[in-house]
Write a protein that holds these residues in place. Structure first.
Motif, mmCIF file in Angstrom:
data_model
loop_
_atom_site.group_PDB
_atom_site.id
_atom_site.type_symbol
_atom_site.label_atom_id
_atom_site.label_comp_id
_atom_site.label_asym_id
_atom_site.label_seq_id
_atom_site.Cartn_x
_atom_site.Cartn_y
_atom_site.Cartn_z
ATOM 1 N N VAL A 1 67.670 -23.040 33.868
ATOM 2 C CA VAL A 1 68.478 -23.468 32.928
ATOM 3 C C VAL A 1 69.818 -24.404 33.730
ATOM 4 N N ALA A 2 70.148 -23.924 34.888
ATOM 5 C CA ALA A 2 70.856 -24.362 35.856
ATOM 6 C C ALA A 2 70.360 -25.785 36.310
ATOM 7 N N VAL A 3 69.263 -25.738 36.773
ATOM 8 C CA VAL A 3 68.726 -27.058 37.274
ATOM 9 C C VAL A 3 68.551 -28.077 36.020
ATOM 10 N N MET A 4 68.147 -27.551 34.999
ATOM 11 C CA MET A 4 68.086 -28.570 33.936
ATOM 12 C C MET A 4 69.327 -29.219 33.287
ATOM 13 N N VAL B 1 70.575 -31.949 36.150
ATOM 14 C CA VAL B 1 69.548 -33.082 36.288
ATOM 15 C C VAL B 1 69.828 -33.725 34.735
ATOM 16 N N LEU B 2 69.589 -32.992 33.559
ATOM 17 C CA LEU B 2 69.859 -33.801 32.435
ATOM 18 C C LEU B 2 71.286 -34.001 32.037
ATOM 19 N N GLY B 3 72.087 -33.082 32.579
ATOM 20 C CA GLY B 3 73.505 -33.376 32.045
ATOM 21 C C GLY B 3 74.110 -34.694 32.722
ATOM 22 N N THR B 4 73.592 -34.729 34.334
ATOM 23 C CA THR B 4 74.158 -35.899 34.898
ATOM 24 C C THR B 4 73.449 -37.283 34.213
ATOM 25 N N PHE B 5 72.306 -37.236 33.682
ATOM 26 C CA PHE B 5 71.634 -38.318 33.194
ATOM 27 C C PHE B 5 72.178 -38.837 31.930
ATOM 28 N N LEU B 6 72.626 -37.746 31.147
ATOM 29 C CA LEU B 6 73.246 -37.856 29.725
ATOM 30 C C LEU B 6 74.791 -38.414 29.856
ATOM 31 N N ASP B 7 75.410 -37.779 30.885
ATOM 32 C CA ASP B 7 76.716 -38.472 31.198
ATOM 33 C C ASP B 7 76.725 -39.910 31.705
ATOM 34 N N ALA B 8 75.604 -40.329 32.507
ATOM 35 C CA ALA B 8 75.520 -41.538 32.856
ATOM 36 C C ALA B 8 75.263 -42.468 31.884
ATOM 37 N N VAL B 9 74.159 -41.983 30.951
ATOM 38 C CA VAL B 9 73.910 -43.059 29.863
ATOM 39 C C VAL B 9 74.741 -42.876 28.674
ATOM 40 N N ILE B 10 75.123 -41.666 28.366
ATOM 41 C CA ILE B 10 75.863 -41.967 27.082
ATOM 42 C C ILE B 10 77.361 -41.817 27.285
ATOM 43 N N PRO C 1 62.596 -18.555 25.413
ATOM 44 C CA PRO C 1 63.754 -18.880 24.219
ATOM 45 C C PRO C 1 65.123 -19.326 24.733
ATOM 46 N N VAL C 2 65.422 -18.538 26.025
ATOM 47 C CA VAL C 2 66.630 -18.978 26.566
ATOM 48 C C VAL C 2 66.890 -20.435 27.316
ATOM 49 N N ILE C 3 65.504 -20.833 27.752
ATOM 50 C CA ILE C 3 65.724 -22.101 28.359
ATOM 51 C C ILE C 3 65.549 -23.160 26.895
ATOM 52 N N ARG C 4 64.673 -23.158 25.986
ATOM 53 C CA ARG C 4 64.567 -23.677 24.756
ATOM 54 C C ARG C 4 66.019 -23.858 24.329
ATOM 55 N N ALA C 5 66.911 -22.802 23.981
ATOM 56 C CA ALA C 5 68.015 -22.528 23.531
ATOM 57 C C ALA C 5 69.079 -23.419 24.284
ATOM 58 N N LEU D 1 70.612 -23.636 46.364
ATOM 59 C CA LEU D 1 69.616 -23.096 45.790
ATOM 60 C C LEU D 1 69.061 -23.989 44.569
ATOM 61 N N LEU D 2 70.007 -24.701 44.060
ATOM 62 C CA LEU D 2 69.728 -25.558 43.074
ATOM 63 C C LEU D 2 68.850 -26.954 43.513
ATOM 64 N N ARG D 3 69.378 -27.305 44.598
ATOM 65 C CA ARG D 3 68.627 -28.562 45.440
ATOM 66 C C ARG D 3 67.289 -27.957 45.735
#
Length: 198
Positions: free
Chosen positions: A59-62, A65-74, A120-124, A15-17
């Protein structure tokens, strides 16, 4: 029991993919839950086993994707990661193309920011992720300051905040097609951060 949990995990991942692929192709607003479920090969019933609503799915997709990017970069380790390596990895991700990519394309941050403005949920959750990234960058800066490699006349928190703001701006410029001299920018950032830069 383990087989059932594995099947649930596989359904959620499918479902996420599918959602990511739909969001890449059509943005966050156009794809219906039915289209996402059909693409994943599951029913709406399966969707509601894993997600309360569309916002929770986004939120789960974000996070993925964003979590993987941050872990890889930071880097995900405690105490941060080497700040110079973080800057170099980010620049490499930009040079390599849109850094927020998956197997089916690139998530556009301006689409994500637009949906954050309405939910507000996604922004938070997005803000929590940015704050976590800022904290990790501040830890890396503090570690570099302790080692004498990062200038100590700027607070580690300010360095983390500056790098997040710079990264967001560079990604936006990149997505808009504005030429960004990434290599020169990388060198300038490193000069500004280095302890000998005064």
């Amino acid at each position: 029991m383990a087989a059932r949990e594995e099947a649930k995990r596989e359904t959620r991942e499918a479902l996420l993919r599918a959602a990511f692929a739909e969001f890449v192709e059509h943005g966050f607003d156009v794809p219906s839950l039915d289209a996402i479920c059909a693409r994943a090969g599951y029913t709406r019933g399966a969707f509601y086993v894993h997600f309360r609503d569309r916002d929770e799915l986004i939120v789960a997709v974000m996070e993925s994707v964003l979590g993987t990017f941050l872990d890889a970069v930071i880097g995900a380790g405690e105490g941060g990661d080497d700040l110079e390596q973080t800057v170099l990895r980010f620049a490499g991700a930009i040079v390599g193309g849109n850094p927020l990519t998956g197997a089916s394309g690139s998530m556009r941050t301006h689409h994500l920011l637009d949906v954050c403005a309405r939910s507000p949920v996604i922004r938070a959750r997005f803000l929590e992720m940015l704050e976590e990234a800022q904290r990790r960058l501040a830890e890396a800066a503090a570690s570099g300051q302790s080692a004498g490699t990062v200038r100590g006349d700027v607070s580690a928190v300010a360095i983390g905040s500056m790098l997040i703001a710079l990264a967001m701006g560079v990604i936006q410029l990149f997505e808009l097609g504005v030429p960004v001299p990434v290599v020169e920018l990388q060198a300038a950032v490193l000069r500004m951060l280095t302890a000998s830069a005064r």
